[in-house]
Design a protein around this motif. Sequence first.
Motif, PDB file in Angstrom:
ATOM      1  N   MET A 105       0.706  -1.373  -0.090  1.00  0.00           N
ATOM      2  CA  MET A 105       0.012   0.148   0.078  1.00  0.00           C
ATOM      3  C   MET A 105       0.886   1.213  -0.118  1.00  0.00           C
ATOM      4  SD  MET A 105      -3.113   0.017  -0.601  1.00  0.00           S
ATOM      5  CE  MET A 105      -4.841   0.475   0.225  1.00  0.00           C
ATOM      6  N   TRP A 106       1.936   1.285   0.757  1.00  0.00           N
ATOM      7  CA  TRP A 106       2.802   2.378   0.905  1.00  0.00           C
ATOM      8  C   TRP A 106       3.358   2.659  -0.630  1.00  0.00           C
ATOM      9  CZ3 TRP A 106       2.743   5.740   4.684  1.00  0.00           C
ATOM     10  CH2 TRP A 106       2.456   5.367   6.114  1.00  0.00           C
ATOM     11  N   GLN A 107       3.695   1.821  -1.289  1.00  0.00           N
ATOM     12  CA  GLN A 107       4.365   1.587  -2.489  1.00  0.00           C
ATOM     13  C   GLN A 107       3.345   2.335  -3.385  1.00  0.00           C
ATOM     14  OE1 GLN A 107       7.474   1.190  -2.829  1.00  0.00           O
ATOM     15  NE2 GLN A 107       7.456   2.217  -4.934  1.00  0.00           N
ATOM     16  N   ASP A 108       2.131   1.932  -3.468  1.00  0.00           N
ATOM     17  CA  ASP A 108       1.100   2.497  -4.426  1.00  0.00           C
ATOM     18  C   ASP A 108       0.859   3.886  -3.786  1.00  0.00           C
ATOM     19  OD1 ASP A 108       0.388   0.089  -5.273  1.00  0.00           O
ATOM     20  OD2 ASP A 108      -1.172  -0.396  -3.625  1.00  0.00           O
ATOM     21  N   LEU A 109       0.944   4.417  -2.711  1.00  0.00           N
ATOM     22  CA  LEU A 109       1.042   5.970  -2.354  1.00  0.00           C
ATOM     23  C   LEU A 109       2.183   6.497  -3.098  1.00  0.00           C
ATOM     24  CD1 LEU A 109      -0.384   8.258  -0.861  1.00  0.00           C
ATOM     25  CD2 LEU A 109       1.099   7.416   1.106  1.00  0.00           C
ATOM     26  N   ILE A 110       3.308   5.958  -2.962  1.00  0.00           N
ATOM     27  CA  ILE A 110       4.447   6.670  -3.647  1.00  0.00           C
ATOM     28  C   ILE A 110       4.221   6.742  -5.168  1.00  0.00           C
ATOM     29  CG2 ILE A 110       6.862   6.223  -4.391  1.00  0.00           C
ATOM     30  CD1 ILE A 110       7.294   5.049  -1.380  1.00  0.00           C
ATOM     31  N   GLU A 111       3.896   5.890  -5.889  1.00  0.00           N
ATOM     32  CA  GLU A 111       3.381   5.896  -7.206  1.00  0.00           C
ATOM     33  C   GLU A 111       2.608   6.940  -7.426  1.00  0.00           C
ATOM     34  OE1 GLU A 111       2.333   1.832  -8.810  1.00  0.00           O
ATOM     35  OE2 GLU A 111       4.307   0.940  -7.970  1.00  0.00           O
ATOM     36  N   VAL A 112       1.492   6.900  -6.925  1.00  0.00           N
ATOM     37  CA  VAL A 112       0.338   7.924  -7.133  1.00  0.00           C
ATOM     38  C   VAL A 112       0.763   9.425  -6.797  1.00  0.00           C
ATOM     39  CG1 VAL A 112      -1.931   8.786  -6.281  1.00  0.00           C
ATOM     40  CG2 VAL A 112      -1.696   6.478  -6.617  1.00  0.00           C
ATOM     41  N   LEU A 113       1.464   9.621  -5.690  1.00  0.00           N
ATOM     42  CA  LEU A 113       2.247  10.957  -5.432  1.00  0.00           C
ATOM     43  C   LEU A 113       3.131  11.244  -6.719  1.00  0.00           C
ATOM     44  CD1 LEU A 113       2.756  10.954  -1.510  1.00  0.00           C
ATOM     45  CD2 LEU A 113       1.563  12.440  -2.848  1.00  0.00           C
ATOM     46  N   GLY A 114       3.881  10.375  -7.144  1.00  0.00           N
ATOM     47  CA  GLY A 114       4.993  10.502  -8.065  1.00  0.00           C
ATOM     48  C   GLY A 114       3.898  10.944  -9.407  1.00  0.00           C
ATOM     49  N   LYS A 115       2.883  10.253  -9.717  1.00  0.00           N
ATOM     50  CA  LYS A 115       1.964  10.676 -10.964  1.00  0.00           C
ATOM     51  C   LYS A 115       1.509  12.115 -10.769  1.00  0.00           C
ATOM     52  CE  LYS A 115       0.856   5.908 -12.035  1.00  0.00           C
ATOM     53  NZ  LYS A 115      -0.215   4.907 -12.291  1.00  0.00           N
ATOM     54  N   ILE A 116       0.897  12.353  -9.442  1.00  0.00           N
ATOM     55  CA  ILE A 116       0.396  13.621  -9.417  1.00  0.00           C
ATOM     56  C   ILE A 116       1.415  14.987  -9.632  1.00  0.00           C
ATOM     57  CG2 ILE A 116      -0.665  15.223  -7.566  1.00  0.00           C
ATOM     58  CD1 ILE A 116      -1.883  12.558  -6.245  1.00  0.00           C
ATOM     59  N   CYS A 117       2.687  14.538  -9.226  1.00  0.00           N
ATOM     60  CA  CYS A 117       3.591  15.578  -9.228  1.00  0.00           C
ATOM     61  C   CYS A 117       4.028  15.712 -10.755  1.00  0.00           C
ATOM     62  CB  CYS A 117       4.997  15.034  -8.688  1.00  0.00           C
ATOM     63  SG  CYS A 117       5.172  15.139  -6.697  1.00  0.00           S
ATOM     64  N   ALA A 118       4.078  14.586 -11.434  1.00  0.00           N
ATOM     65  CA  ALA A 118       4.290  14.832 -12.837  1.00  0.00           C
ATOM     66  C   ALA A 118       3.017  15.686 -13.618  1.00  0.00           C
ATOM     67  CB  ALA A 118       4.438  13.454 -13.614  1.00  0.00           C
ATOM     68  N   VAL A 119       1.901  15.278 -13.151  1.00  0.00           N
ATOM     69  CA  VAL A 119       0.870  16.217 -13.861  1.00  0.00           C
ATOM     70  C   VAL A 119       0.722  17.561 -13.517  1.00  0.00           C
ATOM     71  CG1 VAL A 119      -1.656  16.054 -14.005  1.00  0.00           C
ATOM     72  CG2 VAL A 119      -0.850  13.911 -14.205  1.00  0.00           C
ATOM     73  N   TYR A 120       1.098  17.665 -12.421  1.00  0.00           N
ATOM     74  CA  TYR A 120       1.467  19.188 -11.813  1.00  0.00           C
ATOM     75  C   TYR A 120       2.520  19.883 -12.612  1.00  0.00           C
ATOM     76  CZ  TYR A 120      -2.366  19.997  -8.468  1.00  0.00           C
ATOM     77  OH  TYR A 120      -3.468  20.181  -7.858  1.00  0.00           O
ATOM     78  N   ASP A 121       3.608  19.172 -12.829  1.00  0.00           N
ATOM     79  CA  ASP A 121       4.491  19.921 -13.733  1.00  0.00           C
ATOM     80  C   ASP A 121       4.165  20.013 -15.019  1.00  0.00           C
ATOM     81  OD1 ASP A 121       6.437  19.690 -11.634  1.00  0.00           O
ATOM     82  OD2 ASP A 121       7.298  17.970 -12.343  1.00  0.00           O
ATOM     83  N   ASP A 122       3.360  19.097 -15.706  1.00  0.00           N
ATOM     84  CA  ASP A 122       2.865  19.248 -16.805  1.00  0.00           C
ATOM     85  C   ASP A 122       1.941  20.601 -16.986  1.00  0.00           C
ATOM     86  OD1 ASP A 122       3.987  17.075 -17.929  1.00  0.00           O
ATOM     87  OD2 ASP A 122       2.309  15.935 -17.891  1.00  0.00           O
ATOM     88  N   LEU A 123       0.982  20.507 -15.736  1.00  0.00           N
ATOM     89  CA  LEU A 123       0.326  21.826 -15.642  1.00  0.00           C
ATOM     90  C   LEU A 123       1.220  23.108 -15.713  1.00  0.00           C
ATOM     91  CD1 LEU A 123      -2.673  22.361 -15.603  1.00  0.00           C
ATOM     92  CD2 LEU A 123      -2.730  22.146 -12.999  1.00  0.00           C
ATOM     93  N   GLY A 124       2.322  22.824 -15.176  1.00  0.00           N
ATOM     94  CA  GLY A 124       2.941  24.133 -15.087  1.00  0.00           C
ATOM     95  C   GLY A 124       3.474  24.421 -16.522  1.00  0.00           C
ATOM     96  N   ARG A 125       3.892  23.444 -17.408  1.00  0.00           N
ATOM     97  CA  ARG A 125       4.440  23.795 -18.605  1.00  0.00           C
ATOM     98  C   ARG A 125       3.045  24.282 -19.595  1.00  0.00           C
ATOM     99  NH1 ARG A 125       7.622  19.888 -17.203  1.00  0.00           N
ATOM    100  NH2 ARG A 125       6.309  17.880 -17.760  1.00  0.00           N
ATOM    101  N   ILE A 126       1.947  24.002 -19.239  1.00  0.00           N
ATOM    102  CA  ILE A 126       0.944  24.247 -20.000  1.00  0.00           C
ATOM    103  C   ILE A 126       0.436  25.899 -19.431  1.00  0.00           C
ATOM    104  CG2 ILE A 126      -1.503  24.115 -20.015  1.00  0.00           C
ATOM    105  CD1 ILE A 126      -1.367  21.065 -19.672  1.00  0.00           C
TER     106      ILE A 126
END
Length: 161
Positions: A1-22
Amino acid sequence: MWQDLIEVLGKICAVYDDLGRIGERKRDALIKVDMKDLAKILDEEQLAAAKIQNLEKKRGSILKELSKNFKNVNSNTKAMDFYRNAPNVAIRSKLTSLHGTLTKSVERAVMLRDNNQVLAQSALNAVKFHLNRLSGATINPTYGKQGGSNVSHEKNFDFKA
């Protein structure tokens, strides 16, 4: 479960980075008044927002499952305090790092959004000014009851008999 949380947080960070570029591309489109590009950017922005919403739901369900195992966790527990419950130091440090990255990415996206909002409002004001100038309307320096400007289509030198 902790690993799932790490993966989801990583994906959220990536999308927010994309949102910054947008947001940066949106700023450029607003400055250039490129409406075609702006329309495409707004669609990309909506897709990114939908991805964030789905990922946040996943994060919420993962956190809810993980919190069932800890009696000291409630709805007021801060993320950094919750991460202290991680099973080992490696997971704890990864979660802390992702949390910091996410905070910076969100702050950047919010700053760009606020700046773009000012640019968009300024562009609308310029359009409004030019349309009023072309139509011969004048805007009085006082405001109406509803908070909007008083617009008059009466020309100052019209003769009234």
